[in-house]
Design an enzyme around this catalytic site. Structure first.
Site, PDB file in Angstrom:
ATOM      1  CD  GLU A  11      -2.651  -1.375   2.513  1.00  0.00           C
ATOM      2  OE1 GLU A  11      -3.829  -1.762   2.486  1.00  0.00           O
ATOM      3  OE2 GLU A  11      -2.026  -1.207   3.579  1.00  0.00           O
ATOM      4  N   GLY A  77     -12.669  -4.113   2.970  1.00  0.00           N
ATOM      5  CA  GLY A  77     -13.811  -4.902   2.543  1.00  0.00           C
ATOM      6  C   GLY A  77     -15.031  -3.988   2.440  1.00  0.00           C
ATOM      7  CG  MET A 173      -8.372  -5.484   9.850  1.00  0.00           C
ATOM      8  SD  MET A 173      -7.492  -7.033   9.549  1.00  0.00           S
ATOM      9  CE  MET A 173      -7.077  -7.537  11.191  1.00  0.00           C
ATOM     10  CD  GLU A 174      -4.857  -1.919   9.153  1.00  0.00           C
ATOM     11  OE1 GLU A 174      -5.608  -1.481   8.246  1.00  0.00           O
ATOM     12  OE2 GLU A 174      -4.537  -3.125   9.223  1.00  0.00           O
ATOM     13  CG  ASP A 197     -12.274  -8.089   0.934  1.00  0.00           C
ATOM     14  OD1 ASP A 197     -11.146  -7.598   1.084  1.00  0.00           O
ATOM     15  OD2 ASP A 197     -13.156  -8.052   1.819  1.00  0.00           O
TER      16      ASP A 197
END
Ligand code: SAH
Length: 231
Positions: A11, A77, A173-174, A197
């Site tokens: 990333e 996601g 997640m961050e 996704d």
């Protein structure tokens, strides 16, 4: 100076390859790369996966570099029909979806002490991210809430629960950990995520397939953002 944080090397590596007058500093296990991009001062870091790693990285970046703003970039996601794979989501607010003291009567996601559930993103940063994302390769950009937690969301059941509780349109997640850290330090922040996704039963396969393209799209948006940022 603009701070850019991604969870994974894929990333951030494209942005790092464009930095001129590069200098590197390793702090608390994280490599910070600073220099100029399009004549603007930037610092990047790969923070690692999850909320703790992200918060540590954001706090270290703030203390070592005093950035004017921090952008969290990467993949996520989708939780919404409005954002398909390779579309982008720009956070208007963020929530830690796995923060749960509901047994004590608090609302889901409640951060005791700060006494909030949602961290609003900076308006200037987010609107510029949206403008940059809207010009990328024919994919759609939407604005909405992003939910972060220490788990890869990969089932319709979990996805539906996050949507029902927080009305979020993407999960990762961050982002909310970086938002939380920036909020405490009064540093303006934004989060931009390209969809890899759909956080459902196929998400592990889609993630593996689309991660490179989604990460590349997010990196291109960051390049444009740095070019246009004026503060
Ligand atoms: N061991 C793997 C872990 C990747 S976790 C690795 O190191 O490559 C997935 C990453 O992509 C996290 O940084 C998260 O922010 C993001 N992400 C993408 N899709 C996600 C989903 N469905 N649920 C949670 N996070 C997701």
């Amino acid at each position: 100076m603009i701070g850019i944080i991604g969870a994974m090397k894929i990333e951030i590596e494209k942005i790092d390859s464009l930095i001129q007058n590069k200098s590197e500093k390793q702090i608390a296990g994280t490599l910070f790369v600073s220099g100029t991009l399009n004549g603007k001062e930037i610092v990047t870091a790969v923070c690692g996966i999850g909320k703790v790693a992200a918060a540590m990285c954001a706090q270290t970046m703030i203390m070592a570099y005093s950035p004017d703003c921090i952008i969290n970039t990467g993949v996520a996601g989708s939780l919404s029909d409005k954002a398909g794979i390779l579309d982008t989501v720009i956070a208007d607010s963020l929530v830690e979806h796995d923060m749960d003291t509901t047994a004590l009567g608090d609302p889901p996601g409640f951060i005791s002490g700060i006494d909030t559930v949602y961290f609003p993103a900076d308006k200037y940063v987010s609107s510029l991210l949206f403008e940059c994302a809207s010009g990328i390769g024919g994919f759609k950009a939407i604005t909405g809430r992003i939910a972060s937690g220490d788990q890869f969301v990969a089932s319709a059941e979990k996805k539906d629960k996050i949507v029902a509780q927080f009305d979020a349109c993407a999960c990762e997640m961050e982002g909310a950990a970086i938002a939380h850290t920036c909020f405490c330090n009064k540093v303006p922040f934004g989060v931009i995520r390209a969809i890899s996704d759909c956080a459902d039963g196929s998400s592990h396969m889609d993630y593996a397939q689309f991660l490179p393209q989604a990460a590349a799209a997010a990196a291109e948006i960051i390049r444009l953002f740095v070019e246009k940022y004026e503060k």
